[in-house]
Motif scaffolding. Sequence first.
Motif, PDB file in Angstrom:
ATOM      1  N   THR A  28     -14.217  -6.039  -6.612  1.00 47.93           N
ATOM      2  CA  THR A  28     -13.045  -6.322  -7.445  1.00 47.93           C
ATOM      3  C   THR A  28     -11.766  -6.198  -6.631  1.00 47.93           C
ATOM      4  O   THR A  28     -10.864  -7.049  -6.743  1.00 47.93           O
ATOM      5  CB  THR A  28     -13.003  -5.360  -8.647  1.00 47.93           C
ATOM      6  N   VAL A  29     -11.673  -5.161  -5.809  1.00 52.08           N
ATOM      7  CA  VAL A  29     -10.498  -4.987  -4.951  1.00 52.08           C
ATOM      8  C   VAL A  29     -10.334  -6.208  -4.054  1.00 52.08           C
ATOM      9  O   VAL A  29      -9.242  -6.774  -3.929  1.00 52.08           O
ATOM     10  CB  VAL A  29     -10.616  -3.709  -4.109  1.00 52.08           C
ATOM     11  N   SER A  30     -11.407  -6.633  -3.426  1.00 50.23           N
ATOM     12  CA  SER A  30     -11.363  -7.789  -2.534  1.00 50.23           C
ATOM     13  C   SER A  30     -10.964  -9.054  -3.286  1.00 50.23           C
ATOM     14  O   SER A  30     -10.148  -9.850  -2.803  1.00 50.23           O
ATOM     15  CB  SER A  30     -12.736  -7.991  -1.881  1.00 50.23           C
ATOM     16  N   GLN A  58      -6.276   2.145  -5.680  1.00 50.71           N
ATOM     17  CA  GLN A  58      -6.884   1.153  -4.784  1.00 50.71           C
ATOM     18  C   GLN A  58      -6.147  -0.189  -4.826  1.00 50.71           C
ATOM     19  O   GLN A  58      -6.227  -0.970  -3.876  1.00 50.71           O
ATOM     20  CB  GLN A  58      -8.348   0.920  -5.160  1.00 50.71           C
ATOM     21  N   ILE A  59      -5.435  -0.455  -5.930  1.00 51.40           N
ATOM     22  CA  ILE A  59      -4.788  -1.768  -6.078  1.00 51.40           C
ATOM     23  C   ILE A  59      -3.310  -1.659  -6.441  1.00 51.40           C
ATOM     24  O   ILE A  59      -2.688  -2.659  -6.825  1.00 51.40           O
ATOM     25  CB  ILE A  59      -5.508  -2.641  -7.127  1.00 51.40           C
ATOM     26  N   ASP A  60      -2.737  -0.460  -6.345  1.00 46.06           N
ATOM     27  CA  ASP A  60      -1.335  -0.264  -6.750  1.00 46.06           C
ATOM     28  C   ASP A  60      -0.395  -1.306  -6.153  1.00 46.06           C
ATOM     29  O   ASP A  60       0.507  -1.818  -6.833  1.00 46.06           O
ATOM     30  CB  ASP A  60      -0.848   1.133  -6.341  1.00 46.06           C
ATOM     31  N   SER A  61      -0.583  -1.620  -4.893  1.00 47.88           N
ATOM     32  CA  SER A  61       0.342  -2.529  -4.201  1.00 47.88           C
ATOM     33  C   SER A  61       0.223  -3.970  -4.680  1.00 47.88           C
ATOM     34  O   SER A  61       1.091  -4.800  -4.382  1.00 47.88           O
ATOM     35  CB  SER A  61       0.097  -2.478  -2.696  1.00 47.88           C
ATOM     36  N   LEU A  62      -0.827  -4.267  -5.444  1.00 45.16           N
ATOM     37  CA  LEU A  62      -1.058  -5.641  -5.893  1.00 45.16           C
ATOM     38  C   LEU A  62      -0.488  -5.907  -7.284  1.00 45.16           C
ATOM     39  O   LEU A  62      -0.385  -7.054  -7.703  1.00 45.16           O
ATOM     40  CB  LEU A  62      -2.571  -5.948  -5.916  1.00 45.16           C
ATOM     41  N   ILE A  63      -0.119  -4.860  -8.009  1.00 42.48           N
ATOM     42  CA  ILE A  63       0.219  -4.987  -9.425  1.00 42.48           C
ATOM     43  C   ILE A  63       1.676  -5.414  -9.620  1.00 42.48           C
ATOM     44  O   ILE A  63       2.600  -4.812  -9.075  1.00 42.48           O
ATOM     45  CB  ILE A  63      -0.049  -3.662 -10.161  1.00 42.48           C
ATOM     46  N   ASP A  64       1.863  -6.455 -10.451  1.00 39.43           N
ATOM     47  CA  ASP A  64       3.202  -6.995 -10.715  1.00 39.43           C
ATOM     48  C   ASP A  64       3.837  -6.451 -11.983  1.00 39.43           C
ATOM     49  O   ASP A  64       5.062  -6.515 -12.141  1.00 39.43           O
ATOM     50  CB  ASP A  64       3.131  -8.523 -10.808  1.00 39.43           C
TER      51      ASP A  64
END
Length: 262
Positions: A28-30, A58-64
């Motif tokens: 999911t991260v990928s 794990q995905i904080d930097s991806l969230i808008d």
Amino acid sequence: MNNNIRALFFDIDGTLVSFSTHRIPDSTVSALEQAKHNGVKIYISTGRPVSLIVNLSQIDSLIDGYVSTNGAYCFVGNDVVSCSSMLRHDVDVILSACEEWRVPAVVVGTDKIAVFQEDGSIDKAFRVGLGINNVVFSPLDEVLEGPILQLTPFFSPEQEALVMPRLEACTSGRWTPAFTDITSVKADKGLGLRAMAAHEGLAIGQTMAFGDGGNDIPILRTAGVGVAMGNAGEEVKAVAGYVTTSVDEDGVMNALRHFHVI
């Protein structure tokens, strides 16, 4: 690549995060990293209030942006997109029922949460069921002084059915047998998606939402594409446009590949 889908909305528990490992699967991260690289925005749509969104490192930097508290509090960075509080009458009715039936509830304010009549059920549900440790609760009186965005009473479905007709302006979203999330009728995940899309300049047809619980039904119905996880209940799968595999079986990645988002 599917150029029509420009925004993805993800429930947390049972969708992004495994109930068994309390982590986001590597696949999911990928997949989210690939979607982000392709220019697709990523939003969270959760029943959790902000203070309980503690498992997305794990995905904080991806969230808008976030549709939190079942749509009662939506924000992008420091910008509040929408905030819908409950009527005080409805808060009082729910807490009175909790008192009568001797069941606990989580009381969610705009920036703090409290507990009412904790009997061990809340700790068990949060720590064991959701992997949330060291929750900081504020004094109940302090939280009740301000607007209430959500009440999470540990009602059975039968108790929920008795209380809901007595409320003036509420909706209920159940995603676990143990409790239900009750918010203003002006707040659910579907309404949160609409508010976020308007704020971000997105057409509804450009959105895709993922979920597994009863509180995800409004957003799966609202999104351009609604995806139910393989571990979702039958009532959730029934409203989805597509059913993928479970959270532990690469469900997010498989769906994004199916729709050529990645």
